[in-house]
Motif scaffolding. Sequence first.
Motif, short mmCIF file in Angstrom:
data_model
loop_
_atom_site.label_atom_id
_atom_site.label_comp_id
_atom_site.label_asym_id
_atom_site.label_seq_id
_atom_site.Cartn_x
_atom_site.Cartn_y
_atom_site.Cartn_z
N GLY A 220 0.82 -1.11 0.01
CA GLY A 220 -0.05 0.02 -0.17
C GLY A 220 0.77 1.29 -0.03
O GLY A 220 1.91 1.31 -0.54
N LEU A 221 0.38 2.28 0.73
CA LEU A 221 1.26 3.22 1.01
C LEU A 221 1.79 3.58 2.39
O LEU A 221 1.23 3.05 3.28
CB LEU A 221 0.30 4.67 0.88
CG LEU A 221 -0.37 4.70 -0.70
CD1 LEU A 221 -1.32 5.93 -0.46
CD2 LEU A 221 0.58 5.04 -1.59
N VAL A 222 2.83 4.14 2.39
CA VAL A 222 3.60 4.52 3.46
C VAL A 222 4.29 5.81 3.52
O VAL A 222 4.80 6.54 2.59
CB VAL A 222 4.90 3.39 3.48
CG1 VAL A 222 5.87 3.47 4.75
CG2 VAL A 222 4.68 1.88 3.27
N GLU A 223 4.11 6.43 4.70
CA GLU A 223 4.57 7.86 4.87
C GLU A 223 5.71 7.85 5.88
O GLU A 223 5.82 7.06 6.86
CB GLU A 223 3.49 8.81 5.27
CG GLU A 223 2.62 9.13 4.04
CD GLU A 223 1.97 10.46 4.39
OE1 GLU A 223 1.77 10.94 5.45
OE2 GLU A 223 1.06 10.89 3.51
N ARG A 224 6.71 8.67 5.87
CA ARG A 224 7.67 8.97 6.61
C ARG A 224 7.73 10.24 7.24
O ARG A 224 7.82 11.35 6.39
CB ARG A 224 9.18 8.72 6.17
CG ARG A 224 9.46 7.24 5.72
CD ARG A 224 10.58 6.95 4.86
NE ARG A 224 11.93 7.39 5.71
CZ ARG A 224 12.95 7.46 5.19
NH1 ARG A 224 13.29 7.06 3.82
NH2 ARG A 224 13.81 7.51 5.97
N ASP A 344 14.38 10.24 15.28
CA ASP A 344 14.39 11.14 14.23
C ASP A 344 13.04 11.27 13.28
O ASP A 344 13.06 12.29 12.48
CB ASP A 344 15.54 10.79 13.65
CG ASP A 344 16.90 11.08 14.26
OD1 ASP A 344 17.14 12.35 14.54
OD2 ASP A 344 17.49 10.36 14.94
N GLU A 345 12.50 10.28 13.41
CA GLU A 345 11.25 10.11 12.36
C GLU A 345 10.29 8.93 12.70
O GLU A 345 10.58 8.06 13.55
CB GLU A 345 11.83 9.76 10.95
CG GLU A 345 12.22 8.47 10.57
CD GLU A 345 12.78 8.09 9.33
OE1 GLU A 345 12.80 9.02 8.35
OE2 GLU A 345 12.74 6.92 8.94
N ILE A 346 8.98 9.27 12.31
CA ILE A 346 8.09 8.29 12.36
C ILE A 346 7.59 7.76 10.97
O ILE A 346 7.56 8.49 10.01
CB ILE A 346 6.99 8.84 13.19
CG1 ILE A 346 7.08 9.11 14.53
CG2 ILE A 346 5.64 7.85 13.09
CD1 ILE A 346 5.99 10.05 15.18
N THR A 347 7.65 6.21 10.95
CA THR A 347 7.07 5.86 9.68
C THR A 347 5.53 4.76 10.05
O THR A 347 5.61 4.37 11.09
CB THR A 347 8.15 4.76 9.42
OG1 THR A 347 9.37 5.41 9.21
CG2 THR A 347 7.93 4.04 7.94
N MET A 348 4.72 5.15 9.19
CA MET A 348 3.66 4.51 9.18
C MET A 348 2.91 4.13 7.83
O MET A 348 3.21 4.50 7.10
CB MET A 348 2.50 5.20 9.94
CG MET A 348 2.13 6.60 9.37
SD MET A 348 1.21 7.60 10.36
CE MET A 348 -0.47 6.22 10.70
N ALA A 349 2.32 2.86 8.03
CA ALA A 349 1.52 2.39 6.93
C ALA A 349 0.16 2.69 6.78
O ALA A 349 -0.39 2.76 7.93
CB ALA A 349 1.80 0.87 6.90
N PHE A 350 -0.41 2.98 5.48
CA PHE A 350 -1.91 3.43 5.59
C PHE A 350 -2.73 2.06 6.06
O PHE A 350 -2.49 0.97 5.34
CB PHE A 350 -2.11 3.93 4.21
CG PHE A 350 -1.60 5.34 4.14
CD1 PHE A 350 -0.43 5.82 4.56
CD2 PHE A 350 -2.44 6.11 3.22
CE1 PHE A 350 -0.02 7.15 4.28
CE2 PHE A 350 -2.03 7.44 3.09
CZ PHE A 350 -1.02 7.84 3.62
N PRO A 351 -3.92 2.30 6.48
CA PRO A 351 -4.83 1.04 6.63
C PRO A 351 -5.33 0.98 5.37
O PRO A 351 -5.47 1.69 4.48
CB PRO A 351 -5.81 1.66 7.57
CG PRO A 351 -5.86 3.20 7.60
CD PRO A 351 -4.31 3.61 6.96
N VAL A 352 -6.35 -0.34 5.24
CA VAL A 352 -6.90 -0.62 4.19
C VAL A 352 -8.32 -1.01 4.66
O VAL A 352 -8.84 -1.25 5.97
CB VAL A 352 -6.48 -1.85 3.45
CG1 VAL A 352 -5.05 -1.45 2.89
CG2 VAL A 352 -6.31 -3.06 4.50
N SER A 353 -9.26 -0.73 3.70
CA SER A 353 -10.84 -1.14 3.96
C SER A 353 -11.17 -2.59 3.78
O SER A 353 -10.17 -3.49 3.55
CB SER A 353 -11.80 -0.37 3.14
OG SER A 353 -11.52 -0.89 1.57
#
Length: 675
Positions: A220-224, A344-353
């Motif tokens: 999926g999508l991942v944001e840092r 220094d940073e947070i990384t998270m994955a987007f949830p899915v329906s």
Amino acid sequence: MYMVCVFSSALPVPTCLYLSGNVPVTWSVYTSRYDAVFVCAAKGDMLPISSGLFVDAEFPASVSSLVRGACTPLSLLCDRITWLRPQEISASPRLFPKIARDGLGKQGILGDCWFICACSALQKCEQFLHQAFPHGPCAWTDPGYIGKFTCRFWRFGHWVDVTIDDRLPCLGRKLCFSHCQDQNAFWLPLLEKAYAKLHGCYEALWAGQVADALLDLTGGLVERWPLGAGEQAVQERMFNKILELKERCAMSCSVLHYRKGVSELGEFHAFTITDIQLVVTKDGQELMMLCVHNPWGRSCWDGSWGKSGQGWNMLSPQVSSRLKSEMREGEFWVEKSEFIRNFDEITMAFPVSEKGHVINIWSGMSLAFTQEVHGSWLKGLSAGGSRNNATFPDNPKFWLRVREQSEVYLVLNQRPLHDTGSAQNKDSLFAIGLHAWKVEKHKFNLNKTLSSSPVVGTSSHSYDRQIHLHGELSLGYHLLVPSTFLRDSEGHFFLRVLSTGRINLSEITPPRPVPLPWEDKTQGSWEFQKLHGIWEKGKSAGGSRNFPSYHINPSLPFTVPKGCHLVKLTLRQQCDAENCLAIGFHVYTVSGKKHLSPLSGEPCASCVPHCHSQEVSQLCVLSPGQYVLVPSTYLPEQESIFTATIAAKVDRKPIQSQETLGRQLQEVCVISVMK
């Protein structure tokens, strides 16, 4: 007398049994304890007997699966590592723990904290878990158990299945790499083994990005999110969002620089954020507390909220006791402001329906519409570099048609040209960027458009496997241009658009050769020759004229008949639209001198530059005579089947036939005729 030798990685020496008899006997042993069983006759011949358990020959229980380059400390321990199956490690092995939080990962002697932290995504979302283990749980006590697992990872736009056996690296009789806090649960070490196989060996997992592992596990999508550098309002919005999504999203935090006084955090180390809570101090102040898990499996925090920190004095005994009682081994609590100073940073994955659609974490909207396309940056053709370069317009270009006002994510994934897909090339990632312009499709000037400001674009090129842009796009056409920062950087990319509304994404193909102005004015009929060939690696896949191996490409002879005044040459490759190679061709005159190769001279006609298209063609004027058509891919060692069609227009009126098409023949099977 026959001797039966039972070999097991759990036993220091073979166990021997003796059978009497003077003739060979065929028999089988079905037990989960032994890896291999052999019947040895007195004269020394050895006959294998199946143990009933799967053995993965592609990823064997040997040093080659542990290390390749011996560039990490792991190579020093290889001779001490043995391989055991879960039932040889635990008395009651199971795939998943009975209590979800007991599935928290602990890091062993392998430096893959980034992967272990990313695996928390599977604990937050059952859909991710079912993707990673598509065949579901199993029981080692089941009669049909064969010690075989298939895990699934997302690689460059496709889900890839990786099959392994359940033999796991151990020191003594304990797992030496990742394991769960519940040491009877084996989902994590099995998934780690499959990931190591995907990358070539365990050593390849030494150091990496949490974002990359999250991408491989979720697709999926991942944001840092960087910490400490943004405005306070941005920080507040970010932390409010992770508080809202703590139950749905996998969240990790990383230390990328040394911190004086908290060296136990470790430089370049990843952690998992397991919980976030708002608490009220004794004097009524609201604090945001983050529970952080260290994959080393021990508490390493000695700040204000360490075991004996002064921060706990701010809370009532009841609140302090509750927070401390919720901690598992390796977890610690830290207050938000102290967290920002030390991570220094947070990384998270987007949830899915429930339907599998990615959910936008900012709006909560389902990105239900997806379009995707593969492409390449090729040196001298489509690797134009960033907007700093005059060659930027040479980059691949795509039309995005937005059919209704939509919230859109434009996602660019890169895979370097030298990446085979089976190994991670961390050092060969390029700095990539993506820009989009709103245009009128049928009347726009390319150079003028690209000189204007895009409606959305990356602020800087980034050395990430995946980057994305987010925004609301209005109805109409948008021009998308992915690029590398430096020109002539060759690599493949995967462009994906996720949207809340209907969209269409298509590549802007290079223009075909312009037909000669007198083509349709001439009299005559077309005569066709069709030639078939193949580009085969190591034999006939020589690549373009840029490479010394060009001469090994197929040479297809053809004749231009007398009375011909126009020739149309067409080259078509056998592929689907998403995986087209860059193809082109040259035409050479066949000389009357036998000692000269046609390729020794300059071509008399060409269809270049090479294009990523199923079919390319060229109109040209060739005198009657003998010629050679040399089709090629732009890069050598690329395989495909192709067809070349030579259409010659000759001064001959076509025959006016009045025949009609008859009925289809009905085939009769030979067996039915014999009956």
